[in-house]
Write an enzyme that holds these catalytic residues in place. Structure first.
Site, short mmCIF file in Angstrom:
data_model
loop_
_atom_site.label_atom_id
_atom_site.label_comp_id
_atom_site.label_asym_id
_atom_site.label_seq_id
_atom_site.Cartn_x
_atom_site.Cartn_y
_atom_site.Cartn_z
CE1 TYR A 91 14.35 31.68 2.74
CE2 TYR A 91 14.19 29.12 2.59
CZ TYR A 91 14.26 30.53 2.04
OH TYR A 91 13.89 30.47 0.50
CE LYS A 102 -0.63 -0.21 5.17
NZ LYS A 102 -0.39 0.99 5.69
NE ARG A 120 -5.98 2.04 11.99
CZ ARG A 120 -4.72 1.84 11.38
NH1 ARG A 120 -3.78 2.45 11.32
NH2 ARG A 120 -4.79 0.78 10.50
CG MET A 158 9.95 23.72 -1.13
SD MET A 158 8.74 24.67 -2.26
CE MET A 158 7.85 25.57 -0.88
#
Lengths: 391, 375
Positions: free
Chosen positions: B264, B38, B134, B312
Site C-alpha cells: 500500500y 494471565k 493503579r 492485514m
C-alpha cells in the site's frame, strides 16, 4: 500430557465463544444495522452490479459470521475471506452466499474449498493447475478468479505471465474442469496517478484474457477506496472491506464525510477510582505525573486486549460523556485515566472509541495515537473482549 | 497433508519455559515462585503453560481475573491460583467455591467476597498501592481495609493470607521508595492487628535485581517466557530462553523488474530486478504495522527487511537473487539461535516492549507445543 507435539485449534474467540456471564467489562458492541446501512450506502455509491463484503480476519475483529449476515442483508451478494479455513467457517455457520478466498498455503486443500462451493483466487499457473487437479478429484467444476498484479507487488500474476496463465485457464475451461468466474487485482492506494496506471494495467490484463478466450463475469479491482473515489476501477464488482465497518480508508475524510457509520464501540469498565496528590507518578516507568490533585480511574483493558501501548499518554477515552486522555503507560490488562477534578464510580463504562457522531472518540483518533491506521485498531482487538450484538 | 490456511504458527517450547521457571525459582529461593499465566499466558496458551510452570517448581499461578482461574480449575489444575482484578460483576462465589485466592484492593471487594462466601472461608491478599497508582488501597484507605479484614479473619469468615503490592519499575530509587512504603504499610497493618503469613511485592524485574523485595514469594511474568523485563539486558543475558517462535511459510515468490512498487502506498520500490516473497503474516496476526519500516524476518538463514507496508494478512520481502521457494520457512521471532529476530528486537522496532509483542500474537496463529512432557 502427551509426548511430542500437541496442536491447539485456533478458532477465533469472538462471536459465540462461551464467555462467562460475570466478568470484567471488556466489550466490543457491534451495530449490525450499521453494517447493513454502510453496505447499502457503498453499493449505491459504486453502482456496480455486484458487491463483495470482505469479512477476513474474523470480520476485521467484528465477528465474521454476524457481519456476513448483516452485509448480505444490506445488499452484498458476495463475501470475501483470506483463506479456505475462513471460508469453511462461514459455510459451517450455514452461510451459503458466494464466497471468494485468495491466500493459500503451498499444499492448500482446494478440494475442500470446491466441495463447499467456495471460489478460489489463483495467483500463479501452479495454483491454477492445483485447483484443476482438485476439481478433477472432486468431480466438480472449480470456480476460480485469476488474480493479476497491476502494481501492488503482493499476490497476483506478473504482467509477463498473464498470457500463459490465461491460456492455461482457457484450456481448462474448454476441458470443463474450471470456470474462470473472475479476474481481479488490488489497488495500492498510492494516489490518482498510480490508480490510473493500475486501472490501465488491469484493462491490459482483461484484454490478454479476452485474447486467450477467457470471459469472466466478474472483473474486480476496487476495494472501498476505489469504490468511493476511482469510478473507472469499479467494473462488475467492488470488494468492500473497511467501509463495511464504517471506517474511512482515507486520511482526508472521516466516516461521516463518507456517509458511513462506525460499527464498533469499544467499552471497558472502571474497576477502581482513587484520589491522589499533585506529582503522583502513574503506571510503569512514571511516564506521566499528575499536575494537580486528581482522581484516577483504572480501566480493565490493556495491550493484551489490543489496546496499543504506543497510544499511552495520547489516546482519548470518554467517561460519563466527557473526554479524557489515557495517562501513563498502557499495561497488559489495564490503563489509568486522570480525570482531574471529575470523578466516576467503579462499574462506570469507559468508551475508548465508537461513532464520533455520538460524542465519543473515533477509531481514527486511536489510530493516530498509535501511529497506525484504523484497520489495525479494530482488527487487533483480543480474544478476552466480548463481542456483543445488541438488536 | 493439505492445509486450509497458510502456515501461521506459534511454536511454544515448554522445555524452554520450564528451564526459565527453574532458573528464576533458583534465583529467588527460598522465596516461592508464582508464575503469571494471565492474558492466556502472555499469548502462549494458558493451560499447557500453567501445567509446565507447576512441573518446573512454581507453587502458585497468577491469573488476573476470576474467569481465567475457573478455566484452570476446569482443566484440572488444583494448585493455588491468585486473581486480583475485579469488577462489580465479578463472580466471587464461583471463585470461592473453586478455592481461588483473591486479591483485594478496596472495601467494596472485601464486602462482596464476604457476601458471596457461603460457608467457606476464602483466602485474601490485601493490596496496597505503593506508587504505581493503579489498583491497591491508597495509604489513606489502607488502615480501614486492614481493620475490616482483621475483624472478619478473627470471626473466622475469611483468611487474611497476604499483603502485597506491585512496583512501577520507574527507577532504582523509585522502587526503593515503593519498598519502603510497602514495609510501612505492613507495619501499619500489624498495628491494626494483622498477622500476614505471606508478603509479596516483586515481579520479574525486582525478582532478578532487587533481592530486598523478594519476601516470601515472587511473581514472575515476562521473564518466565524468556523475554527480558529490562532495556539493558536480553533474555539470553539473563540465562533465559524465549519460549515462543512465530513462523510462517512463503506463500508466493515472483520475479519483478526494477522500480516495482510494493504494498500500500507503494512506499517501497525495487532497486533492480529482484524476487519478492509474500509471507502470510500481517497485523491481524500481531505483526505490528508500525514496525514495518524497521523490521526483518528470517528466511533461509538470512534476515530480509520487510518491503513496503505491513498489511492485514501479509508482508512482502525483497529477497534479491537468493533462492527462495513457495513453502520455505519464515521466522518472525524466536529465541534467536538461528539468527532470527527476538521479541525484544520486535519491541524496539514497534516502539514497545517484548510483553506486547508476545501477548498480541493473533488467534489465527496456531499454537503448537513442543516438549510437552518434562524431561
Amino acid at each position: 500430557m502427551t509426548m511430542g507435539d500437541a496442536v491447539a485449534d485456533a478458532e477465533p474467540l469472538g462471536a459465540g465463544a462461551g464467555t462467562p456471564p460475570a466478568m470484567l467489562r471488556r466489550e466490543a458492541r457491534i451495530d449490525l444495522a450499521a453494517i447493513s446501512r454502510n453496505v447499502r450506502r457503498l453499493r449505491d455509491l459504486a453502482g456496480t452490479p455486484h458487491a463483495m463484503a470482505v469479512v477476513k480476519a474474523d470480520g476485521y475483529g467484528h465477528g465474521a459470521e454476524p457481519v456476513a449476515r448483516a452485509a448480505l442483508a444490506g445488499g452484498a451478494d458476495w463475501l470475501g475471506v483470506v483463506d479456505i479455513a475462513e471460508a469453511l467457517r462461514l459455510r459451517r455457520a450455514g452461510i451459503d452466499a458466494p464466497v471468494l478466498c485468495w491466500l493459500h498455503a503451498r499444499d492448500a486443500d482446494f478440494g475442500a474449498a470446491l466441495d463447499a462451493r467456495v471460489d478460489v483466487g489463483v495467483s500463479s499457473r501452479d495454483q491454477l493447475r492445483e485447483v484443476a487437479a482438485a476439481a478433477r478429484g472432486c468431480g466438480v467444476v472449480g470456480f476460480v478468479h485469476v488474480k493479476v498484479d497491476t502494481g501492488l507487488g503482493r499476490n497476483g500474476v506478473e504482467e509477463t505471465g498473464w498470457r500463459a496463465v490465461f491460456e492455461d485457464a482457457a484450456a481448462l475451461e474448454a476441458e470443463g474442469v474450471l470456470r474462470v468466474r473472475g479476474v481481479f487485482s488490488h489497488l495500492a492506494n498510492a494516489g490518482p496517478e498510480e490508480d490510473a496506471r493500475q486501472v490501465a494495467a488491469f484493462e491490459r490484463a482483461l484484454s490478454v484474457a479476452g485474447d486467450a478466450g477467457v470471459r469472466p463475469d466478474l472483473r474486480h479491482l476496487a476495494s472501498t477506496a476505489g469504490a468511493i473515489r476511482v469510478p473507472e476501477s469499479r467494473f462488475d464488482l467492488v470488494r468492500l472491506g473497511i467501509g463495511v465497518y464504517g471506517l474511512s480508508p482515507f486520511e482526508d475524510a472521516t466516516s461521516a464525510d463518507l456517509g458511513l457509520t462506525p460499527v464498533l464501540t469499544l467499552l471497558g469498565g472502571v474497576v477502581a477510582v482513587k484520589r491522589v496528590p499533585a506529582g503522583t507518578g502513574v503506571s510503569y516507568g512514571y511516564s506521566y505525573r499528575t499536575t494537580a490533585r486528581a482522581n484516577l480511574a483504572l480501566v480493565s483493558l490493556g495491550y493484551a486486549d489490543g489496546i496499543p501501548r504506543l497510544a499511552s499518554n495520547r489516546a482519548p477515552v470518554s467517561i460519563n460523556g466527557r473526554r479524557y486522555t489515557v495517562t501513563g503507560r498502557v499495561a497488559m490488562d489495564q490503563f489509568v485515566v486522570d480525570m482531574g477534578t471529575d470523578t466516576c464510580e467503579v462499574g462506570d463504562d469507559v468508551v475508548l472509541f465508537g461513532d464520533p457522531a455520538t460524542g465519543v472518540p473515533s477509531a481514527d483518533e486511536w489510530a493516530d495515537a498509535a501511529e497506525t491506521i484504523n484497520y489495525e485498531i479494530v482488527t487487533r482487538l483480543g480474544g478476552r473482549i466480548e463481542r456483543r450484538y445488541p438488536s | 497433508m493439505s492445509a486450509l490456511s497458510p502456515t501461521r504458527r506459534a511454536v511454544i517450547d515448554l522445555e524452554a519455559f520450564r528451564h526459565n521457571v527453574r532458573t528464576l525459582a533458583a534465583v529467588v529461593a527460598p522465596a516461592e515462585t508464582m508464575i503469571a499465566v494471565k492474558a492466556d499466558a502472555y499469548g502462549h496458551g494458558m493451560v499447557p503453560v500453567a501445567r509446565a510452570a507447576l512441573e518446573a517448581g512454581a507453587t502458585s499461578l497468577a491469573v488476573l481475573d476470576i474467569p481465567a482461574a475457573l478455566t484452570l480449575r476446569d482443566a484440572g489444575i488444583d494448585a493455588p491460583l491468585f486473581a486480583w482484578l475485579h469488577g462489580p460483576r465479578s463472580d466471587f462465589a464461583a471463585a470461592i467455591a473453586a478455592g481461588v485466592d483473591l486479591g483485594v484492593s478496596a472495601l467494596w471487594q472485601l464486602e462482596a467476597i464476604l457476601a458471596a462466601r457461603g460457608a467457606s472461608r476464602p483466602r485474601v491478599h490485601l493490596k496496597v498501592d505503593t506508587g504505581l497508582s493503579r489498583n491497591g488501597a491508597s495509604v489513606a484507605d489502607w488502615p480501614g481495609l486492614v481493620r475490616r479484614a482483621v475483624e472478619v479473619d478473627a470471626a473466622g469468615e475469611l483468611r487474611l493470607h497476604a499483603a502485597w503490592s506491585h512496583l512501577a519499575d520507574a527507577s532504582v530509587e523509585d522502587d526503593e521508595a515503593a519498598l519502603a512504603r510497602f514495609r510501612e504499610a505492613v507495619y501499619v497493618a500489624e498495628g491494626e492487628g494483622a498477622r500476614f503469613p505471606l508478603l509479596h511485592l516483586a515481579a520479574s524485574s525486582a525478582g532478578l535485581r532487587m533481592p530486598a523485595a523478594h519476601f516470601g514469594l515472587v511473581r514472575f511474568g515476562i521473564a518466565a517466557y524468556g523475554v527480558s523485563p529490562f532495556d539493558d539486558a536480553t533474555g539470553a543475558d539473563l540465562g533465559l530462553i524465549p519460549a515462543m517462535t512465530v513462523e510462517s511459510e512463503v506463500a508466493s515468490v515472483k520475479r519483478v523488474p526494477a522500480g516495482h512498487g510494493v504494498s500500500y502506498g507503494l512506499t517501497y520500490r525495487t532497486d533492480g530486478e529482484t524476487s519478492l516473497a509474500l509471507v502470510p503474516l500481517g497485523y491481524a496476526d500481531g505483526l505490528p504495522r508500525v514496525a514495518g519500516p524497521r523490521a526483518s524476518l528470517l528466511l533461509n538463514g538470512r534476515r530480509f527487511p520487510i518491503a513496503g507496508r505491513v498489511a492485514m494478512d501479509q508482508v512482502v520481502l525483497d529477497v534479491g537473487d537468493h533462492p527462495v521457494a513457495v513453502g520455505d520457512r519464515v521466522v518472525m521471532f524466536g529465541p534467536g539461535g538461528e539468527g532470527e529476530p527476538t521479541a525484544e528486537e520486535w519491541a524496539e522496532w514497534a516502539k514497545t516492549i517484548g510483553d506486547e509483542i508476545i501477548a498480541r500474537v493473533g488467534h489465527r496463529v496456531q499454537r503448537v507445543y513442543r516438549n510437552g512432557s518434562p524431561r
